[in-house]
Design an enzyme around this catalytic site. Structure first.
Site, PDB file in Angstrom:
ATOM      1  N   ASP A  12       2.519  -2.695  -6.411  1.00 25.65           N
ATOM      2  CA  ASP A  12       3.955  -2.837  -6.165  1.00 25.65           C
ATOM      3  C   ASP A  12       4.799  -2.053  -7.210  1.00 25.65           C
ATOM      4  O   ASP A  12       4.219  -1.736  -8.210  1.00 25.65           O
ATOM      5  CB  ASP A  12       4.352  -4.452  -6.207  1.00 25.65           C
ATOM      6  CG  ASP A  12       5.848  -4.820  -5.949  1.00 25.65           C
ATOM      7  OD1 ASP A  12       6.410  -3.931  -5.278  1.00 25.65           O
ATOM      8  OD2 ASP A  12       6.254  -5.681  -6.517  1.00 25.65           O
ATOM      9  N   HIS A  29       6.641   6.185  -3.566  1.00 21.64           N
ATOM     10  CA  HIS A  29       5.741   6.166  -2.488  1.00 21.64           C
ATOM     11  C   HIS A  29       4.834   7.376  -2.593  1.00 21.64           C
ATOM     12  O   HIS A  29       3.513   6.982  -2.439  1.00 21.64           O
ATOM     13  CB  HIS A  29       6.283   5.735  -1.033  1.00 21.64           C
ATOM     14  CG  HIS A  29       7.120   4.474  -1.204  1.00 21.64           C
ATOM     15  ND1 HIS A  29       6.749   3.334  -1.552  1.00 21.64           N
ATOM     16  CD2 HIS A  29       8.397   4.374  -0.482  1.00 21.64           C
ATOM     17  CE1 HIS A  29       7.754   2.584  -1.361  1.00 21.64           C
ATOM     18  NE2 HIS A  29       8.860   2.990  -0.741  1.00 21.64           N
ATOM     19  N   LEU A 123     -18.682   1.431  -0.909  1.00 23.33           N
ATOM     20  CA  LEU A 123     -17.507   0.454  -0.720  1.00 23.33           C
ATOM     21  C   LEU A 123     -16.812   0.551   0.615  1.00 23.33           C
ATOM     22  O   LEU A 123     -16.728   1.512   1.163  1.00 23.33           O
ATOM     23  CB  LEU A 123     -16.384   1.282  -1.679  1.00 23.33           C
ATOM     24  CG  LEU A 123     -15.026   0.827  -1.769  1.00 23.33           C
ATOM     25  CD1 LEU A 123     -14.957  -0.682  -2.478  1.00 23.33           C
ATOM     26  CD2 LEU A 123     -13.848   1.691  -2.397  1.00 23.33           C
TER      27      LEU A 123
HETATM   28  C1  IPE Z   1       4.480  -6.643  -1.615  1.00 24.90           C
HETATM   29  O1  IPE Z   1       5.484  -6.071  -2.358  1.00 24.90           O
HETATM   30  C2  IPE Z   1       4.053  -5.849  -0.316  1.00 24.90           C
HETATM   31  C3  IPE Z   1       3.172  -4.726  -0.671  1.00 24.90           C
HETATM   32  C4  IPE Z   1       2.903  -4.323  -1.862  1.00 24.90           C
HETATM   33  C5  IPE Z   1       3.093  -3.688   0.417  1.00 24.90           C
HETATM   34  P1  IPE Z   1       7.087  -6.331  -1.846  1.00 24.90           P
HETATM   35  O2  IPE Z   1       7.673  -5.324  -2.838  1.00 24.90           O
HETATM   36  O3  IPE Z   1       7.370  -6.197  -0.456  1.00 24.90           O
HETATM   37  O4  IPE Z   1       7.018  -7.736  -2.453  1.00 24.90           O
HETATM   38  P2  IPE Z   1       8.424  -8.609  -2.682  1.00 24.90           P
HETATM   39  O5  IPE Z   1       9.525  -8.431  -1.807  1.00 24.90           O
HETATM   40  O6  IPE Z   1       8.950  -8.221  -4.260  1.00 24.90           O
HETATM   41  O7  IPE Z   1       7.890 -10.073  -2.568  1.00 24.90           O
HETATM   42  C1  IPE Z   2       5.402  -1.056  -2.933  1.00 23.87           C
HETATM   43  O1  IPE Z   2       6.610  -0.819  -3.910  1.00 23.87           O
HETATM   44  C2  IPE Z   2       5.023  -0.526  -1.838  1.00 23.87           C
HETATM   45  C3  IPE Z   2       5.515  -1.354  -0.820  1.00 23.87           C
HETATM   46  C4  IPE Z   2       5.878  -2.379  -0.544  1.00 23.87           C
HETATM   47  C5  IPE Z   2       5.453  -0.431   0.521  1.00 23.87           C
HETATM   48  P1  IPE Z   2       7.997  -1.115  -3.642  1.00 23.87           P
HETATM   49  O2  IPE Z   2       8.394  -0.146  -2.610  1.00 23.87           O
HETATM   50  O3  IPE Z   2       8.190  -2.670  -3.150  1.00 23.87           O
HETATM   51  O4  IPE Z   2       8.374  -0.768  -4.946  1.00 23.87           O
HETATM   52  P2  IPE Z   2       9.651  -1.800  -5.927  1.00 23.87           P
HETATM   53  O5  IPE Z   2       8.964  -3.004  -5.748  1.00 23.87           O
HETATM   54  O6  IPE Z   2      10.852  -1.814  -4.925  1.00 23.87           O
HETATM   55  O7  IPE Z   2       9.777  -1.203  -7.202  1.00 23.87           O
HETATM   56 MG    MG Z   3       8.242  -4.379  -4.366  1.00 25.13          MG
END
Ligand code: IPE
Ligand code: IPE
Ligand code: MG
Length: 227
Positions: A12, A29, A123
């Site tokens: 995240d 990303h 792995l």
């Molecule tokens: C969790 O992150 C999902 C992934 C890392 C794929 P999100 O960014 O979607 O989670 P929330 O919305 O902060 O809980």
């Molecule tokens: C995690 O990073 C990747 C996915 C959920 C696909 P985020 O896109 O949730 O990044 P933040 O949390 O908004 O910074």
């Molecule tokens: Mg996120």
């Protein structure tokens, strides 16, 4: 010292990493995808058996269409370009989640990579794709509903009908990006996992930080309800 068979990571913070540098979220990303490769190779070289990475949740469809489309394209590109890495490093690839909602080229790539790497013995990298724990448990119930009664159902049967059938429970769960929540990831499988939350945004995560988290994990006292 604790054994680490199954490491799971909620990757995240990509969007916030990009925003902090005045870049578009998609740049986060892109940068994040590069880290996936480094962490995966490190795990393969350090005898970890299973690495599960949360890449796209059942709730992530709520994001703007352009971001979702970008993530789908990035995923396809990543899997195509990394095929060689999986083969060269004897890594088995597996997807969990409901991939039926993905477009055909992406679905085909996922199935192709699973097939090409199925006999690899290093792995196992598991990507959680359109994965939600509640959705996984619902699909599990749908599979087993007609086969068992209250008297014949066992924990083991639930386990064997989840997407993670045959994979041991998570030993260590790491979440990057600073949030301290699970966001519908592996609810059944993390019952006794050790948790580690780091402020580091996923694109800044690296093998040094991973190593230090694992060193700390190995020294923890896991009791599993016993003494
Ligand atoms: C969790 O992150 C999902 C992934 C890392 C794929 P999100 O960014 O979607 O989670 P929330 O919305 O902060 O809980
Ligand atoms: C995690 O990073 C990747 C996915 C959920 C696909 P985020 O896109 O949730 O990044 P933040 O949390 O908004 O910074
Ligand atoms: Mg996120």
């Amino acid at each position: 010292m604790n054994e680490l068979a199954h490491l799971a990571i909620i990757m995240d913070g990509n969007g916030r990493w990009a925003q902090a540098q005045n870049k578009a979220r998609i740049e986060g990303h892109k940068a994040g995808a590069k880290i996936v490769r480094d962490i995966t190779i490190w795990c393969a070289k350090n005898t970890i058996e299973y690495l599960t990475l949360y890449a796209f949740s059942t709730e992530n469809w709520k994001r703007p269409k352009a971001e979702v489309n970008f993530l789908m394209k990035l995923l396809l590109k990543y899997l195509k370009s990394e095929k060689k890495t999986y083969l060269d490093n004897n890594i088995r690839f597996k997807a969990i989640g409901d991939i039926s909602l993905f477009n055909n080229p992406l679905k085909e790539m996922i199935l192709d990579l699973e097939e090409c790497t199925k006999n690899n013995t290093n792995l196992t990298q598991i990507l959680a794709l359109n994965y939600g724990s509640r959705d996984e448990i619902l699909r599990c119930f749908q599979k087993i509903f007609h086969k068992y009664t209250a008297e014949t159902i066992l924990e083991k049967i639930i386990q064997e009908n989840l997407d993670t059938a045959g994979i041991p429970d998570v030993d260590l769960l790491i979440r990057t990006g600073g949030e301290q929540r699970i966001s519908n990831f592996l609810l059944w499988q993390i019952s006794y996992a050790e948790l580690h939350f780091t402020q580091t945004f996923w694109p800044d995560f690296n093998t040094q930080e991973l190593e230090s988290i694992i060193t700390n994990f190995k020294q923890r006292n896991r009791r599993f309800g016993g003494l």
